[in-house]
Design a protein around this motif. Structure first.
Motif, mmCIF file in Angstrom:
data_model
loop_
_atom_site.group_PDB
_atom_site.id
_atom_site.type_symbol
_atom_site.label_atom_id
_atom_site.label_comp_id
_atom_site.label_asym_id
_atom_site.label_seq_id
_atom_site.Cartn_x
_atom_site.Cartn_y
_atom_site.Cartn_z
ATOM 1 N N LYS A 46 3.026 31.382 15.424
ATOM 2 C CA LYS A 46 4.379 30.960 15.777
ATOM 3 C C LYS A 46 5.394 31.772 14.993
ATOM 4 N N LEU A 47 6.195 32.509 15.733
ATOM 5 C CA LEU A 47 7.264 33.295 15.115
ATOM 6 C C LEU A 47 8.583 32.632 15.473
ATOM 7 N N SER A 48 9.375 32.346 14.498
ATOM 8 C CA SER A 48 10.639 31.623 14.727
ATOM 9 C C SER A 48 11.700 32.578 15.232
ATOM 10 N N LEU A 49 12.045 32.402 16.485
ATOM 11 C CA LEU A 49 13.133 33.182 17.081
ATOM 12 C C LEU A 49 14.183 32.211 17.589
ATOM 13 N N TYR A 50 15.403 32.496 17.298
ATOM 14 C CA TYR A 50 16.492 31.597 17.701
ATOM 15 C C TYR A 50 17.294 32.221 18.833
ATOM 16 N N GLN A 72 4.390 35.243 22.661
ATOM 17 C CA GLN A 72 3.187 36.053 22.548
ATOM 18 C C GLN A 72 3.458 37.271 21.676
ATOM 19 N N PRO A 73 2.441 38.048 21.317
ATOM 20 C CA PRO A 73 2.609 39.127 20.357
ATOM 21 C C PRO A 73 3.679 40.150 20.663
ATOM 22 N N PRO A 74 3.954 40.542 21.908
ATOM 23 C CA PRO A 74 5.007 41.540 22.119
ATOM 24 C C PRO A 74 6.299 41.116 21.420
ATOM 25 N N LEU A 75 7.031 42.142 20.926
ATOM 26 C CA LEU A 75 8.217 41.857 20.115
ATOM 27 C C LEU A 75 9.224 41.000 20.848
ATOM 28 N N ILE A 76 9.383 41.229 22.119
ATOM 29 C CA ILE A 76 10.339 40.439 22.897
ATOM 30 C C ILE A 76 9.853 40.418 24.327
ATOM 31 N N SER A 77 10.006 39.307 24.961
ATOM 32 C CA SER A 77 9.517 39.195 26.330
ATOM 33 C C SER A 77 10.265 40.138 27.244
ATOM 34 N N SER A 78 9.707 40.372 28.404
ATOM 35 C CA SER A 78 10.248 41.377 29.326
ATOM 36 C C SER A 78 11.728 41.149 29.607
ATOM 37 N N TYR A 79 12.463 42.225 29.515
ATOM 38 C CA TYR A 79 13.908 42.153 29.742
ATOM 39 C C TYR A 79 14.164 41.850 31.214
ATOM 40 N N ASN A 80 15.003 40.886 31.462
ATOM 41 C CA ASN A 80 15.269 40.449 32.821
ATOM 42 C C ASN A 80 15.807 41.574 33.698
ATOM 43 N N ASP A 81 15.500 41.510 34.990
ATOM 44 C CA ASP A 81 15.933 42.555 35.927
ATOM 45 C C ASP A 81 17.443 42.692 35.971
ATOM 46 N N ARG A 82 18.159 41.653 35.581
ATOM 47 C CA ARG A 82 19.614 41.736 35.595
ATOM 48 C C ARG A 82 20.130 42.686 34.515
ATOM 49 N N ILE A 83 19.406 42.777 33.397
ATOM 50 C CA ILE A 83 19.904 43.507 32.242
ATOM 51 C C ILE A 83 19.424 44.952 32.217
ATOM 52 N N GLY A 138 11.759 39.140 9.897
ATOM 53 C CA GLY A 138 10.750 39.585 10.839
ATOM 54 C C GLY A 138 11.244 40.604 11.849
ATOM 55 N N VAL A 139 10.325 41.532 12.181
ATOM 56 C CA VAL A 139 10.635 42.551 13.186
ATOM 57 C C VAL A 139 10.943 41.929 14.544
ATOM 58 N N PRO A 140 10.221 40.857 14.972
ATOM 59 C CA PRO A 140 10.576 40.245 16.267
ATOM 60 C C PRO A 140 12.014 39.735 16.306
ATOM 61 N N VAL A 141 12.468 39.154 15.186
ATOM 62 C CA VAL A 141 13.862 38.692 15.137
ATOM 63 C C VAL A 141 14.814 39.884 15.235
ATOM 64 N N LEU A 142 14.454 40.955 14.540
ATOM 65 C CA LEU A 142 15.285 42.169 14.609
ATOM 66 C C LEU A 142 15.374 42.673 16.045
ATOM 67 N N ALA A 143 14.227 42.707 16.734
ATOM 68 C CA ALA A 143 14.220 43.171 18.124
ATOM 69 C C ALA A 143 15.102 42.290 18.996
ATOM 70 N N GLN A 144 14.936 40.952 18.821
ATOM 71 C CA GLN A 144 15.749 40.028 19.621
ATOM 72 C C GLN A 144 17.230 40.217 19.341
ATOM 73 N N ARG A 145 17.570 40.356 18.066
ATOM 74 C CA ARG A 145 18.970 40.524 17.694
ATOM 75 C C ARG A 145 19.549 41.809 18.293
ATOM 76 N N LEU A 146 18.793 42.891 18.213
ATOM 77 C CA LEU A 146 19.270 44.164 18.759
ATOM 78 C C LEU A 146 19.450 44.092 20.267
ATOM 79 N N VAL A 147 18.508 43.418 20.935
ATOM 80 C CA VAL A 147 18.606 43.280 22.389
ATOM 81 C C VAL A 147 19.885 42.548 22.773
#
Length: 693
Positions: free
Chosen positions: A29-33, A61-72, A331-340
């Motif tokens: 479990k990785l905490s992403l807000y 799941q393990p990938p840093l961030i789930s698939s970016y929506n087709d809208r974006i 965490g790197v996943p949080v960094l990825a989410q934040r950058l996205v």
């Protein structure tokens, strides 16, 4: 389409994207807000800061961030396409995440963790050129990687990507340790990577090592400032936990362009190396990081990226000092989410303005291209263009000299021909009126006496000497004629040069022809004026009854003059109407001739207005007639004659377009094509937003 509509479209896509994959194959479990109310992601000043509202942890799941929506994804693709088209060379800034950091700050490790690939490592500067990293989530388990540089595409794979980047860098920046501002693009399409585009810049070093130029710091600083200065740039500042943040050179540079930090996000590396005091560093924020901090653990040696993430999560969950840091900051996943999220926000904010800039610059470039001289391929075309130049020049001169229209030069008084000519004529007339009165109060009648002495001859008594009278007249006439034609020449040359400025080949012929023509017309005007003067010398005549009236009035004051002259005790100052207070004591020594001089003075005064009017009217009529001839036919005839008589044929020379014009035409055509392509790229994505809305 406005900013708010694009924001709504993008942010809705972010929300959908974050919940696409709820399962977790590694049970970690990785905490992403993730913000549930996206309309509040912008603070009151419309900055890019993300506000945490009703947040809750999400297991992914393990990938840093789930698939970016087709809208974006289309928005990011559109910006990347504009970058490929090099639209920034046209002064249009694109939203960009710029990665900066001091040397050995762990910058490469962060990028490796985000991209899931290995980048070049080693001593000194590893990144020697701006590396544009385009990361794209790819559903296919087989990654696709390639490099773009020097107008070519080099395909590679995960095992060889580091060597491929090294070879490409050497080709761009040369062998050794020098740097270049020419970018290298790395495209990574891989399952699970975040959809991001970042520009990695060389690490900052102050002391050059062997093989580096002495001004390496200045070179790197110049590149970094060029990328982080635009307001559209987001600064990802990589800081090592082992150093004091205020001492970092990258912090100093970012603060120069983003003093409040509203465009800066900090990622703190090597958290496991220096956990003491890290919580205080990232919460005190002594260096104004407006978009916040994210602390990460660097991948060590040959760890797999999945293992590195597991160990990173364990570190921040179990370390007695690091577990106190808020999970939304680690965490790197949080960094990825934040950058996205930040990337989506800056794109949605900037896109409408980019569309506007492209449209404006395209319109401006097309307008400039239309104003370019016609590219000619035959003598007939050259002659057509040449006659059009003459026609335009004639029409402009008609407006300036004949019709008094100034629409072509509304703010240039010098080009308001009729007004300037009227001023010169008024000044000339006034100057002639005053020319015999300039010594009225001093040395009264002495000029007349001198002339009478020089003009002695056989003549009738009391008959006014015509030569004496017209000697005074001639002084001003030719100067006036010179002044008028000099002004006309300056205007004519200005108009001709303006209309043929794109045809340097014929400018010299046109200028020479215009100068020759005006010289001829100037001489004709002088001859005409001298002819008028000669006629005045021939006979003193006017049928205007005003002459005798004025002379009689003036001569009526002669008695007062004679009384003063004959009475040596009388005051030597008298008042004569039309002349004012006059000193006449010096005339007592000139008996006889002074009476004749007085009579001459009064006759001249009476006759002067009539002669001046006659002369001014004659000169003006002649000049206006000459100007009409110049505009309507003489100028065209003279220039055509000059062109046709040129050795080698000036028309053939017109076919040889100057190098500067050729370069400008090519540059404008390239700019128009680039901006058209850019407009098409943005048009497609804006249409998609409109359809999905």
């Amino acid at each position: 389409m406005g900013v708010e509509l694009i924001k709504e479209w993008v942010l809705e896509g972010q929300l959908q994207s974050s919940y696409q994959h709820p399962s977790n194959s590694t049970k970690l479990k990785l905490s992403l807000y993730v913000c549930r109310r996206y309309s509040n992601m912008y603070n009151s000043k419309n900055s890019l800061a993300i506000v945490e509202i009703e947040s809750s942890p999400i297991s992914i799941q393990p990938p840093l961030i789930s698939s970016y929506n087709d809208r974006i994804r289309p928005l990011l693709d559109a910006v990347d396409k504009l970058r490929q088209l090099k639209v920034m060379q046209e002064g249009i800034q694109l939203p960009t995440i710029v990665v900066v950091g001091d040397q050995s700050s762990g910058k490469s490790s962060v990028l490796e963790s985000l991209a899931g690939i290995s980048l070049p490592r080693g001593q000194g500067i590893c990144t020697r050129v701006p590396l544009i990293m385009r990361l794209q989530h790819h559903p296919d388990p087989q990654p696709e990687l390639h490099l773009e540089y020097n107008d070519k595409i080099v395909t590679t794979d995960e095992s060889n990507i580091s060597d491929a980047i090294t070879l490409a860098t050497a080709e761009i920046a040369g062998e050794g340790k020098g740097i270049s501002n020419k970018p290298l693009t790395l495209v990574v399409k891989k399952n699970g990577v975040p959809d991001l585009t970042m520009v990695d810049l060389p690490g900052i070093t102050r002391v050059p090592v062997h093989g580096q130029p002495e001004d390496i710091y200045e070179q790197i600083s110049e590149i970094i400032m060029e990328y982080i200065k635009p307001e559209e740039s987001i600064i990802l500042n990589v800081l090592s936990a082992t150093v004091d943040f205020p001492t970092c050179e990258s912090i100093r540079m970012s603060q120069k362009v983003d003093r409040t930090g509203q465009r800066t996000l900090a990622v703190v590396t090597k958290s496991d190396k220096s956990p003491e005091g890290l919580l205080e560093k990232v919460t005190a924020d002594d260096v104004n990081i407006g978009l916040g901090y994210v602390c990460v653990r660097n991948r060590i040696n040959d760890e797999s990226y999945e293992d590195a993430r597991i160990k990173e999560a364990e570190l921040f969950e179990t370390h007695p000092l690091l577990l106190k840091i808020n999970k939304s900051m680690v965490g790197v996943p949080v960094l990825a989410q934040r950058l996205v999220h930040i990337q989506a926000n800056i794109i949605s904010k900037c896109l409408p303005d980019i569309v506007k800039q492209i449209n404006n610059k395209l319109s401006e470039s097309v307008s400039q291209l239309k104003k370019m001289p016609q590219h000619m391929s035959s003598v007939a075309e050259a002659m057509t263009v040449f006659m059009r130049i003459i026609g335009l020049s004639k029409e402009s001169l008609r407006k300036i000299f004949l019709r008094g229209e100034f629409d072509e030069f509304p703010d240039e008084n010098l080009m308001h021909g009729t007004a300037r000519l009227a001023e010169m004529l008024n000044d000339y007339s006034t100057e002639l009126q005053k020319s015999v009165e300039n010594d009225s109060t001093e040395n009264f009648l002495m000029e007349e006496i001198r002339i009478l002495e020089e003009a002695k001859g056989i003549r009738l008594a009391n008959f006014l000497s015509r030569n004496a009278f017209l000697t005074l007249l001639q002084r001003k006439v030719l100067t006036f004629v010179e002044k008028v034609w000099d002004y006309v020449e300056s205007v004519v040359i200005r108009i001709l040069m303006q209309n043929c400025e794109s045809y340097l080949q014929v400018q010299s012929f046109t200028r020479r022809a215009a100068q020759n023509l005006i010289l001829k017309m100037k001489e004709k005007s002088k001859d005409r004026v001298m002819e008028i003067v000669e006629m005045e010398k021939l006979i003193d005549y006017t049928s205007d009854p005003k002459y005798m009236e004025t002379w009689n009035e003036l001569m009526g004051q002669k008695n007062v003059f004679e009384l003063v002259m004959n009475n040596v005790r009388a005051k030597t100052g008298i008042i004569i109407e039309g002349f004012g207070d006059i000193e006449v004591g010096h005339l007592r020594s000139c008996p006889g001739i002074r009476d004749e001089a007085f009579d001459m003075k009064m006759r001249i005064s009476a006759y002067w207005n009539i002669v001046v009017k006659r002369l001014v009217d004659g000169v003006v009529l002649h000049l206006m007639f000459s100007l009409q001839k110049l505009v309507k036919g003489e100028m065209e005839k003279e220039i055509v004659s000059e062109i046709m008589s040129a050795q080698g044929g000036a028309m053939e020379w017109m076919l040889e377009e100057s190098l500067s014009v050729t370069k400008k035409r090519k540059r404008l055509n390239q700019r128009v094509e680039l901006l058209k392509d850019s407009k098409e790229v943005l048009g497609k994505v804006m249409d998609r937003i409109a359809l999905d809305d």
